[in-house]
Design a protein around this motif. Structure first.
Motif, PDB file in Angstrom:
ATOM      1  N   ARG A 224       0.913  -1.082  -0.157  1.00 19.19           N
ATOM      2  CA  ARG A 224       0.182   0.097  -0.110  1.00 19.19           C
ATOM      3  C   ARG A 224       0.842   1.112  -0.082  1.00 19.19           C
ATOM      4  O   ARG A 224       1.632   1.385   1.089  1.00 19.19           O
ATOM      5  CB  ARG A 224      -0.904  -0.038   1.414  1.00 19.19           C
ATOM      6  CG  ARG A 224      -1.769  -1.286   1.592  1.00 19.19           C
ATOM      7  CD  ARG A 224      -3.166  -1.058   0.923  1.00 19.19           C
ATOM      8  NE  ARG A 224      -3.792  -2.272   0.926  1.00 19.19           N
ATOM      9  CZ  ARG A 224      -4.900  -2.695   1.505  1.00 19.19           C
ATOM     10  NH1 ARG A 224      -5.159  -1.800   2.591  1.00 19.19           N
ATOM     11  NH2 ARG A 224      -5.497  -3.717   1.665  1.00 19.19           N
ATOM     12  N   GLU A 226       0.239   4.353   0.779  1.00 21.13           N
ATOM     13  CA  GLU A 226      -0.491   5.093   1.505  1.00 21.13           C
ATOM     14  C   GLU A 226       0.645   6.070   2.250  1.00 21.13           C
ATOM     15  O   GLU A 226       1.648   5.479   2.820  1.00 21.13           O
ATOM     16  CB  GLU A 226      -1.218   4.510   2.781  1.00 21.13           C
ATOM     17  CG  GLU A 226      -2.274   3.498   2.518  1.00 21.13           C
ATOM     18  CD  GLU A 226      -2.934   2.423   3.051  1.00 21.13           C
ATOM     19  OE1 GLU A 226      -3.809   2.377   3.163  1.00 21.13           O
ATOM     20  OE2 GLU A 226      -2.010   2.052   3.954  1.00 21.13           O
ATOM     21  N   HIS A 233       0.146   1.600  10.512  1.00 20.67           N
ATOM     22  CA  HIS A 233       0.251   1.153   9.105  1.00 20.67           C
ATOM     23  C   HIS A 233       1.716   1.255   8.700  1.00 20.67           C
ATOM     24  O   HIS A 233       2.619   1.744   9.165  1.00 20.67           O
ATOM     25  CB  HIS A 233      -0.280   2.586   8.428  1.00 20.67           C
ATOM     26  CG  HIS A 233      -1.634   2.745   8.419  1.00 20.67           C
ATOM     27  ND1 HIS A 233      -2.440   3.472   9.350  1.00 20.67           N
ATOM     28  CD2 HIS A 233      -2.900   2.083   7.758  1.00 20.67           C
ATOM     29  CE1 HIS A 233      -3.840   3.387   9.285  1.00 20.67           C
ATOM     30  NE2 HIS A 233      -4.242   2.685   8.348  1.00 20.67           N
ATOM     31  N   ILE A 234       1.770   0.071   7.799  1.00 28.60           N
ATOM     32  CA  ILE A 234       3.090   0.126   7.058  1.00 28.60           C
ATOM     33  C   ILE A 234       2.799  -0.067   5.713  1.00 28.60           C
ATOM     34  O   ILE A 234       1.637  -0.167   5.266  1.00 28.60           O
ATOM     35  CB  ILE A 234       4.159  -1.246   7.763  1.00 28.60           C
ATOM     36  CG1 ILE A 234       2.957  -2.402   7.958  1.00 28.60           C
ATOM     37  CG2 ILE A 234       4.665  -0.885   9.017  1.00 28.60           C
ATOM     38  CD1 ILE A 234       3.694  -3.474   8.385  1.00 28.60           C
ATOM     39  N   PHE A 237       2.564  -5.320   3.986  1.00 28.58           N
ATOM     40  CA  PHE A 237       2.200  -6.152   5.037  1.00 28.58           C
ATOM     41  C   PHE A 237       1.634  -7.459   4.604  1.00 28.58           C
ATOM     42  O   PHE A 237       1.583  -7.842   3.531  1.00 28.58           O
ATOM     43  CB  PHE A 237       1.233  -5.520   6.075  1.00 28.58           C
ATOM     44  CG  PHE A 237      -0.036  -5.170   5.317  1.00 28.58           C
ATOM     45  CD1 PHE A 237      -0.534  -4.018   4.741  1.00 28.58           C
ATOM     46  CD2 PHE A 237      -1.283  -6.126   5.597  1.00 28.58           C
ATOM     47  CE1 PHE A 237      -1.708  -3.751   4.163  1.00 28.58           C
ATOM     48  CE2 PHE A 237      -2.360  -6.030   4.642  1.00 28.58           C
ATOM     49  CZ  PHE A 237      -2.646  -4.806   4.378  1.00 28.58           C
ATOM     50  N   GLU A 371      -9.055  -1.585  14.363  1.00 30.77           N
ATOM     51  CA  GLU A 371      -9.496  -2.577  13.337  1.00 30.77           C
ATOM     52  C   GLU A 371      -8.357  -3.543  12.934  1.00 30.77           C
ATOM     53  O   GLU A 371      -7.367  -3.240  12.829  1.00 30.77           O
ATOM     54  CB  GLU A 371      -9.842  -1.821  12.144  1.00 30.77           C
ATOM     55  CG  GLU A 371      -9.975  -2.762  10.802  1.00 30.77           C
ATOM     56  CD  GLU A 371      -9.981  -2.089   9.368  1.00 30.77           C
ATOM     57  OE1 GLU A 371     -10.184  -0.537   9.648  1.00 30.77           O
ATOM     58  OE2 GLU A 371      -9.513  -2.786   8.537  1.00 30.77           O
ATOM     59  N   ILE A 372      -8.600  -4.840  13.006  1.00 29.63           N
ATOM     60  CA  ILE A 372      -7.934  -6.036  12.481  1.00 29.63           C
ATOM     61  C   ILE A 372      -8.311  -6.646  11.508  1.00 29.63           C
ATOM     62  O   ILE A 372      -7.414  -7.400  10.604  1.00 29.63           O
ATOM     63  CB  ILE A 372      -7.353  -7.023  13.789  1.00 29.63           C
ATOM     64  CG1 ILE A 372      -8.649  -7.614  14.392  1.00 29.63           C
ATOM     65  CG2 ILE A 372      -6.513  -6.259  14.839  1.00 29.63           C
ATOM     66  CD1 ILE A 372      -8.264  -8.798  15.122  1.00 29.63           C
ATOM     67  N   THR A 373      -9.504  -6.550  11.041  1.00 31.43           N
ATOM     68  CA  THR A 373      -9.896  -7.269   9.924  1.00 31.43           C
ATOM     69  C   THR A 373     -11.156  -6.657   9.277  1.00 31.43           C
ATOM     70  O   THR A 373     -12.154  -5.762   9.930  1.00 31.43           O
ATOM     71  CB  THR A 373     -11.002  -8.597  10.291  1.00 31.43           C
ATOM     72  OG1 THR A 373      -9.881  -9.354  11.034  1.00 31.43           O
ATOM     73  CG2 THR A 373     -11.355  -9.393   9.264  1.00 31.43           C
ATOM     74  N   THR A 374     -11.262  -6.660   7.802  1.00 32.76           N
ATOM     75  CA  THR A 374     -12.406  -6.138   7.135  1.00 32.76           C
ATOM     76  C   THR A 374     -12.854  -7.406   6.405  1.00 32.76           C
ATOM     77  O   THR A 374     -12.182  -8.126   5.811  1.00 32.76           O
ATOM     78  CB  THR A 374     -12.012  -4.942   6.117  1.00 32.76           C
ATOM     79  OG1 THR A 374     -11.440  -3.719   6.805  1.00 32.76           O
ATOM     80  CG2 THR A 374     -13.063  -4.669   5.162  1.00 32.76           C
ATOM     81  N   GLY A 419      -4.509  -7.995   8.505  1.00 28.77           N
ATOM     82  CA  GLY A 419      -3.059  -7.779   8.541  1.00 28.77           C
ATOM     83  C   GLY A 419      -2.404  -8.504   9.594  1.00 28.77           C
ATOM     84  O   GLY A 419      -2.574  -8.315  10.748  1.00 28.77           O
ATOM     85  N   ARG A 422      -0.755  -6.207  12.095  1.00 34.14           N
ATOM     86  CA  ARG A 422      -1.698  -5.586  12.848  1.00 34.14           C
ATOM     87  C   ARG A 422      -2.048  -6.307  13.845  1.00 34.14           C
ATOM     88  O   ARG A 422      -2.521  -6.070  15.008  1.00 34.14           O
ATOM     89  CB  ARG A 422      -2.784  -4.806  11.783  1.00 34.14           C
ATOM     90  CG  ARG A 422      -4.043  -4.249  12.438  1.00 34.14           C
ATOM     91  CD  ARG A 422      -3.475  -2.825  12.748  1.00 34.14           C
ATOM     92  NE  ARG A 422      -3.488  -1.790  11.629  1.00 34.14           N
ATOM     93  CZ  ARG A 422      -4.355  -1.380  10.816  1.00 34.14           C
ATOM     94  NH1 ARG A 422      -5.630  -1.612  11.375  1.00 34.14           N
ATOM     95  NH2 ARG A 422      -4.204  -0.734   9.822  1.00 34.14           N
TER      96      ARG A 422
HETATM   97  P1  ATP Z   1      -7.255   1.181   7.856  1.00 34.36           P
HETATM   98  O1  ATP Z   1      -8.746   1.572   8.056  1.00 34.36           O
HETATM   99  O2  ATP Z   1      -6.775   0.722   9.397  1.00 34.36           O
HETATM  100  O3  ATP Z   1      -6.379   1.739   7.156  1.00 34.36           O
HETATM  101  P2  ATP Z   1      -7.949  -0.574   5.595  1.00 34.36           P
HETATM  102  O4  ATP Z   1      -9.406  -0.333   5.973  1.00 34.36           O
HETATM  103  O5  ATP Z   1      -7.251   0.214   4.616  1.00 34.36           O
HETATM  104  O6  ATP Z   1      -7.336  -0.214   7.100  1.00 34.36           O
HETATM  105  P3  ATP Z   1      -8.302  -3.160   4.575  1.00 34.36           P
HETATM  106  O7  ATP Z   1      -7.903  -2.723   3.253  1.00 34.36           O
HETATM  107  O8  ATP Z   1      -9.952  -3.189   4.603  1.00 34.36           O
HETATM  108  O9  ATP Z   1      -7.769  -2.057   5.706  1.00 34.36           O
HETATM  109  O10 ATP Z   1      -7.439  -4.245   5.079  1.00 34.36           O
HETATM  110  C1  ATP Z   1      -7.883  -5.269   5.767  1.00 34.36           C
HETATM  111  C2  ATP Z   1      -6.775  -5.510   6.786  1.00 34.36           C
HETATM  112  O11 ATP Z   1      -5.491  -5.364   6.456  1.00 34.36           O
HETATM  113  C3  ATP Z   1      -7.016  -4.498   8.012  1.00 34.36           C
HETATM  114  O12 ATP Z   1      -7.982  -4.696   8.889  1.00 34.36           O
HETATM  115  C4  ATP Z   1      -5.632  -4.432   8.703  1.00 34.36           C
HETATM  116  O13 ATP Z   1      -5.489  -5.598   9.495  1.00 34.36           O
HETATM  117  C5  ATP Z   1      -4.595  -4.686   7.407  1.00 34.36           C
HETATM  118  N1  ATP Z   1      -4.153  -3.321   6.885  1.00 34.36           N
HETATM  119  C6  ATP Z   1      -4.677  -2.550   6.211  1.00 34.36           C
HETATM  120  N2  ATP Z   1      -3.882  -1.467   5.808  1.00 34.36           N
HETATM  121  C7  ATP Z   1      -2.573  -1.838   6.319  1.00 34.36           C
HETATM  122  C8  ATP Z   1      -1.488  -1.109   6.717  1.00 34.36           C
HETATM  123  N3  ATP Z   1      -1.193  -0.005   5.682  1.00 34.36           N
HETATM  124  N4  ATP Z   1      -0.387  -1.713   7.445  1.00 34.36           N
HETATM  125  C9  ATP Z   1      -0.904  -2.754   7.993  1.00 34.36           C
HETATM  126  N5  ATP Z   1      -1.875  -3.491   8.076  1.00 34.36           N
HETATM  127  C10 ATP Z   1      -2.881  -3.077   7.214  1.00 34.36           C
END
Ligand code: ATP
Length: 448
Positions: A224, A226, A233-234, A237, A371-374, A419, A422
């Motif tokens: 990502r 980002e 965030h990293i 991952f 959040e740990i999961t979506t 992640g 995370r």
């Molecule tokens: P966040 O809202 O925390 O930025 P996200 O909604 O972008 O996360 P998803 O794309 O739904 O995250 O990714 C699913 C899972 O992947 C998240 O619940 C988290 O555990 C992990 N995750 C997402 N982005 C990152 C990141 N930049 N670094 C580490 N883990 C991540």
């Protein structure tokens, strides 16, 4: 002819093998053993010294007695790799049941200069940047490495649980032509004479694989681009992703995840007790997990903590923290499922709630306030998917591969993404995701 034998080579110098033999009586008090390891610390006393040997999971205490043990400790230093010959001395205070009296130490190799940072204290005493700059050696510190052994346990448990549930593991590509969630957060790379991207999520591939194996999972790097430097965030991952077909409802996925969390905690408690003790952590008990709708929890937290929200369509990090606090205090649960996220904020493949199309059949799992999961149910009908893409103004010709599976039939299905770093950070109650990432990649960090 010379052959490589299929017979397993047992390493009798491995402390874990020695402990097993000690437990079953093959080795006993006063026997001589040889152990391989690192000299972690030497503590000199008068007439004797404690030599602490570091093996793959333990610190072993041995006693070097001047005049009795061979040679002198002056020739040894911390981080020497050695074979220590010693006598077993029963000792109830030791976790192994014994300590070692040194007969002789044979040096295999040693450092060529003094370590730049002290790693043989309980924890490395420095800030996170220095810790990460020196990761190659700071990871040898018993507290640091316990974290990564636990991360190994989490990854193992994820795989093991899903295999037992009949899931098939597959490998998605990491170099892709387009992203599942849109191009903004993707790293662009040169791919011969074309442009390509690093995979931002295995979403499309896991849905495709549902059409093949029905229940599938993958653990693979996710990239990502980002531009934020937060503690959670990293930029690269390890995605733990699963997807399953023929579901009755998106709740099936939450049930599976709740059971998986229980399995994971059980595995860590059973097989990783040494490491949990090292970092002094008691894992949460996983019971039935409370769930609440997004719209409801927004209002609840606003009222409870007198905190008006700014973002109507997503949870702010501060809100996630307060949700964690509220459910911990009120329901004694470190886990909470938040369901039915707004359609506006969920990706184009999210299935809308038939009762209210402003919301989706989706969820996040929060642990200790983050959040740990979506996860959620996906659109499986071709026409419904095309209509939603068109409503969003998407060019469907760009999604030919994605739509091919819908065109030729897909069952009701859904899945989730976690992640690894995370999840590990929140489960181990650490403050920064870089603590559970061996070699983190963030905006500042590209090495080691
Ligand atoms: P966040 O809202 O925390 O930025 P996200 O909604 O972008 O996360 P998803 O794309 O739904 O995250 O990714 C699913 C899972 O992947 C998240 O619940 C988290 O555990 C992990 N995750 C997402 N982005 C990152 C990141 N930049 N670094 C580490 N883990 C991540």
């Amino acid at each position: 002819m010379e052959y490589i034998s299929l017979e397993k080579k047992v390493d009798n110098y491995d402390i874990e093998v020695i402990i097993e033999k000690y437990k079953n009586g093959e080795i006993k008090n006063n026997d001589t053993v040889k152990v391989k390891g690192y000299i972690h610390r030497i503590r000199k006393m008068s007439g004797f010294a404690f030599v602490i040997l570091r093996t793959s999971r333990r610190l072993i205490q041995s006693v070097f007695t001047d005049g009795e043990s061979k040679g002198s400790l002056d020739n040894y230093e911390e981080e020497d790799t050695v074979i220590l010959t010693g006598t077993i001395v029963n000792d109830e205070r030791s976790k192994m049941g014994f300590e070692l009296r040194v007969i002789e130490i044979e040096k295999l190799s040693g450092p060529i200069e003094t370590l730049p940072i002290v790693i043989n204290k309980k924890q490395v005493d420095c800030n996170i940047d220095v810790l990460l700059d020196n990761r190659i050696i700071t990871m040898r510190n018993p507290y640091e490495r316990a974290i990564f052994k636990l991360v190994d346990g989490i990854l193992f448990a994820f795989r093991d649980f899903l295999r037992k549930e009949g899931f098939t593991e597959f490998i998605p590509p990491k170099i892709v032509q387009a992203g599942a969630e849109g191009g903004a957060d993707m790293f662009q790379i040169e791919y011969f004479d074309k442009l390509a991207y690093l995979n931002q999520s295995p979403q499309m591939y896991k849905q495709i694989m549902v059409g093949v194996f029905n229940k599938v999972f993958t653990t693979s790097p996710v990239f990502r681009a980002e531009k934020h430097g937060t503690r959670r965030h990293i930029n690269e991952f390890e995605g733990l992703d699963l997807e399953m077909g023929f579901i009755d409802s998106f709740e099936d996925i939450m049930v599976l995840e709740a059971r998986m969390m229980k399995y994971l905690v059980d595995v860590l408690n059973k097989d990783y007790a040494l490491e949990l003790e090292e970092i002094n952590l008691k894992l949460p008990e996983v019971k039935d997990i409370p769930m609440i709708k997004f719209a409801e929890v927004k209002d609840l937290i606003a009222k409870e903590y007198n905190r008006p929200y700014r973002d109507k369509f997503d949870l702010e990090p501060e809100e996630e923290k307060l949700i964690g606090k509220y459910f911990n205090e009120k329901y004694n649960s470190q886990f909470v499922f938040v369901t039915h996220y707004p359609e506006k904020k969920r990706p184009f493949y999210a299935k809308e709630d038939p009762k209210d199309s402003n919301y989706t059949l989706s969820f996040d799992l929060l642990l200790n306030g983050a959040e740990i999961t979506t996860g959620g149910q996906r659109i499986n009908d071709y026409n419904e998917q095309v209509a939603k893409m068109q409503r969003r103004g998407m060019d469907i010709t760009q999604f030919e591969d994605y739509l091919t599976m819908h065109k030729y039939g897909m069952p009701p299905h859904g899945g989730l993404g976690i992640g690894l770093e995370r999840l590990s950070m929140k489960l181990l109650q650490l403050e920064n995701i870089r603590m559970t990432t061996a070699f983190p990649r963030d905006m500042e960090r590209l090495r080691p």
